[in-house]
Design an enzyme around this catalytic site. Structure first.
Site, PDB file in Angstrom:
ATOM      1  N   GLU A  22      43.380  32.465  32.605  1.00 35.22           N
ATOM      2  CA  GLU A  22      42.561  31.378  33.141  1.00 35.22           C
ATOM      3  C   GLU A  22      41.438  31.056  32.171  1.00 35.22           C
ATOM      4  O   GLU A  22      40.834  31.985  31.632  1.00 35.22           O
ATOM      5  CB  GLU A  22      41.930  31.737  34.492  1.00 35.22           C
ATOM      6  CG  GLU A  22      42.871  31.722  35.651  1.00 35.22           C
ATOM      7  CD  GLU A  22      42.176  31.996  36.965  1.00 35.22           C
ATOM      8  OE1 GLU A  22      41.004  31.591  37.131  1.00 35.22           O
ATOM      9  OE2 GLU A  22      42.786  32.655  37.816  1.00 35.22           O
ATOM     10  N   GLU A  26      42.157  39.143  39.804  1.00 31.77           N
ATOM     11  CA  GLU A  26      40.719  39.432  39.858  1.00 31.77           C
ATOM     12  C   GLU A  26      40.350  40.432  40.955  1.00 31.77           C
ATOM     13  O   GLU A  26      39.492  40.168  41.814  1.00 31.77           O
ATOM     14  CB  GLU A  26      39.934  38.132  40.037  1.00 31.77           C
ATOM     15  CG  GLU A  26      40.142  37.187  38.874  1.00 31.77           C
ATOM     16  CD  GLU A  26      39.015  36.196  38.701  1.00 31.77           C
ATOM     17  OE1 GLU A  26      38.247  35.983  39.638  1.00 31.77           O
ATOM     18  OE2 GLU A  26      38.913  35.631  37.600  1.00 31.77           O
ATOM     19  N   ASP A  61      38.888  31.764  45.943  1.00 33.29           N
ATOM     20  CA  ASP A  61      38.469  30.381  45.698  1.00 33.29           C
ATOM     21  C   ASP A  61      39.603  29.388  45.932  1.00 33.29           C
ATOM     22  O   ASP A  61      40.078  28.738  44.998  1.00 33.29           O
ATOM     23  CB  ASP A  61      37.949  30.269  44.246  1.00 33.29           C
ATOM     24  CG  ASP A  61      37.412  28.880  43.938  1.00 33.29           C
ATOM     25  OD1 ASP A  61      37.348  28.550  42.725  1.00 33.29           O
ATOM     26  OD2 ASP A  61      37.100  28.119  44.874  1.00 33.29           O
TER      27      ASP A  61
END
Ligand code: GCU
Length: 579
Positions: free
Chosen positions: A490, A402, A162
């Site tokens: 996060e 991730e 992202d």
């Protein structure tokens, strides 16, 4: 890896500025031998991504060609001359005066070519760059959607991460010289006992004749000098520092190390390095800095700025630190790739603790391409540690962000990388950042647990009365499972700048403020949580997708132009004790 430096024995020349530039959408440049020189080119600024420098190329990922000319400096005669690219995303191929120097894969770490024998009085440097998104690259792109291998974000360009896949020569390009016989590398590790510090310096040099090394360390009115013969090009020094001024947030005390290489009593090379005396280690459920528990307050960031893309101009970098200091942060993670040399130097000088992360975001563990992804992750882990090992700001190494770790192959993959990191650096903890939490098996052999959490955003949307209790239970469960210090690396919400709602609604600044504040309320109650990093410091460019209005991720507590949102003021109240 010694950063290029200028003194009586070494020199640097920055090639930043306007370069010639040419698109190559039909991929003709190789056949047409553009390596010998570009014709009909336009002008581009280096360093900076190409995507936002022209109106028609936002989504163009290459190939494209760069060219610049430079004269040989007289002081380089009789020395070795090198060419250093701070970073080029993603694949670079380099020619000097039509001679191919080599290629480099990977978009966020430096690479160097020796150019001594190719130099002329006037030189022509040509670089071909492409940033194709491929499943067997790191970070991957064009990954077939699937619950085990990617989020079904359906991005355009098709990144499996992202942030926008900016391309180009995105950090400074330096020519630098060294003596023929020289200091090759330094490794500094520091320790503390009581009020005293200890600085260990391991030195490697390439010399053909018997030589000695003179090492001096000074700071705060204190100085010591030590001299010893080199044996087979290696030497190690243990420098005791009485009443050491320790390095840390709020007291970024730096000593100056100087190493001189001497041949028959005459200095032939010299390098300098700032040294911060500090220790960082895990003890039980705590993270200790200089043997005292530390709580990491801070952010995930991006190297992202309007017009320059992945290159943060020095003034923008300074502004980011000013914003973090204004809020009262003491740390950040280099999400999701190693940041520039300049960023790491500023963190040392201003006293920020850094979770230094490789570019391994969005990894997946399907068999095809897995060996190549591991090979690249090893290269990037090795290069990141080699580049950043002497920065006091680096608190730990993060092997990935991730990863889609649900396939069994993930555990041996990260065991391999953790071993590599620990072999290279025994002085820092090793971790990875997961969205899985308890199912992330690799946490069993890593030193800390880092999780990203978005209850109240991607789940329980706009329902914090459900999300907050779920967060509390989730953190307890993760700690029960691993019994290691936990970092919430996060959490946050998108807030369109200037968008307001009462009661708070998603994408309003009020909801972002409320979600962050309530997360911090839970985190404060958990003694095993040793840090909270808000996602993100600033809004940043990402690929187009239905959940990314204007191709932007608006989870910044500052806008992309670095202006504060309501959440920034709330964070300052919570984190800045001077308010
Ligand atoms: C993830 C990811 C970030 C991303 C964020 C988001 O946790 O690590 O890179 O930007 O979620 O969706 O905003």
């Amino acid at each position: 890896m010694i950063y290029p430096q200028a003194n009586s024995y070494r020199g640097t020349k920055n090639l930043s500025g306007p370069w010639d530039f040419k698109w190559d959408p039909q991929n003709l440049g190789i056949k047409k031998k553009w390596k010998k020189g570009l014709k009909g080119s336009k002008r581009i600024t280096v360093p900076a991504s190409w995507n936002e420098q022209f109106k028609e190329t936002r989504d163009y990922l290459g190939p494209a060609w760069y060219q610049t000319h430079f004269n040989r400096d007289s002081n380089s005669i009789g020395r070795k001359v090198f060419l250093r690219f701070g970073s080029v995303n993603y694949m670079a191929e380099v020619w000097l005066n039509g001679v191919r120097l080599g290629s480099h894969e990977g978009g966020h770490l430096p690479f160097v070519f020796e150019v001594t024998k190719h130099l002329k009085k006037k030189n022509n440097l040509v670089v071909r760059v492409e940033g194709y998104l491929k499943p067997d690259r790191v970070p991957p792109g064009n990954v077939p959607p699937g619950p085990l291998d990617s989020f079904n974000n359906n991005f355009n360009p098709p990144a499996s991460f992202d942030f926008f896949p900016f391309c180009g020569i995105q950090r400074p390009v330096l020519l630098f010289t060294t003596p023929n016989e020289r200091i090759e590398d330094l490794t500094v590790t520091t320790d503390i006992s009581g009020k005293n510090g200890q600085v260990r310096v391991d030195i490697a040099a390439s010399v053909s004749l018997p030589s000695t090394l003179k090492v001096s360390l000074e700071g705060f009115g204190w100085k010591m000098v030590s001299e010893a013969p080199l044996k087979n090009g290696k030497a190690a020094y243990l420098l005791p520092v009485p009443n050491a001024k320790l390095w840390g947030p709020g007291s970024p005390n730096l000593y100056q190390l100087k190493v001189e290489l001497k041949l028959a009593g005459k200095t032939i090379d010299q390098v300098g390095l700032p040294v911060g005396i500090r220790t960082i280690r895990v003890k039980g459920s705590q993270l200790l800095l200089n043997n005292k528990p530390i709580f990491l307050k801070g952010f995930g960031r991006h190297e992202d700025y309007p017009g320059t893309g992945r290159y943060l101009p020095p003034a923008a970098l300074k502004k980011d630190y000013a914003n973090m200091q204004w809020i009262g942060a003491n740390s950040f993670r280099t999400t999701h790739y190693p940041y520039s040399d300049e960023d790491m130097v500023m963190a040392d000088r201003l006293g920020f603790l850094v979770i230094d992360e490789t570019p391994a975001v969005g990894l997946f563990f399907k068999k095809d391409g897995l060996a190549r992804r591991l090979k690249l992750c090893r290269q990037f882990t090795r290069d990141m540690i080699a580049r950043d090992k002497n920065h006091p700001c680096v608190a730990m190494w993060s092997l990935a962000n991730e990863p889609h770790s649900n396939r069994p192959a993930a555990v041996p993959f990260f065991k391999n990388l953790a071993q590599l990191a620990r072999n290279m650096d025994k002085s820092r903890p090793v971790t990875l950042v997961s969205y899985l939490g308890t199912p992330e098996k690799s946490f069993k052999f890593l030193d800390l647990v880092c999780v990203n959490r978005y209850f109240g955003w991607y789940s329980e949307p706009c329902d914090l009365n459900k999300a907050i209790p779920r967060l509390s239970k989730d953190l307890d469960a993760i700690y029960r499972r691993f019994k290691k210090p936990l970092l919430v690396t996060e959490f946050g919400a998108d807030a369109l700048p200037g968008s307001h709602a009462q009661p708070p609604a998603m994408f309003s600044e009020e909801y972002q403020r409320e979600m962050i504040s309530r997360y911090l309320g839970v985190i404060k109650q958990k003694p095993f949580v040793v840090g909270a990093h808000v996602w993100n410091l600033s809004d940043f460019k990402t690929a187009q997708a239905t959940h990314r209005p204007n191709g932007m991720n608006y989870k910044g507590v500052f806008t992309r132009q670095r202006k504060p949102k309501l959440a920034a003021f709330a964070l300052r109240k919570l984190w800045n004790k001077n308010t």
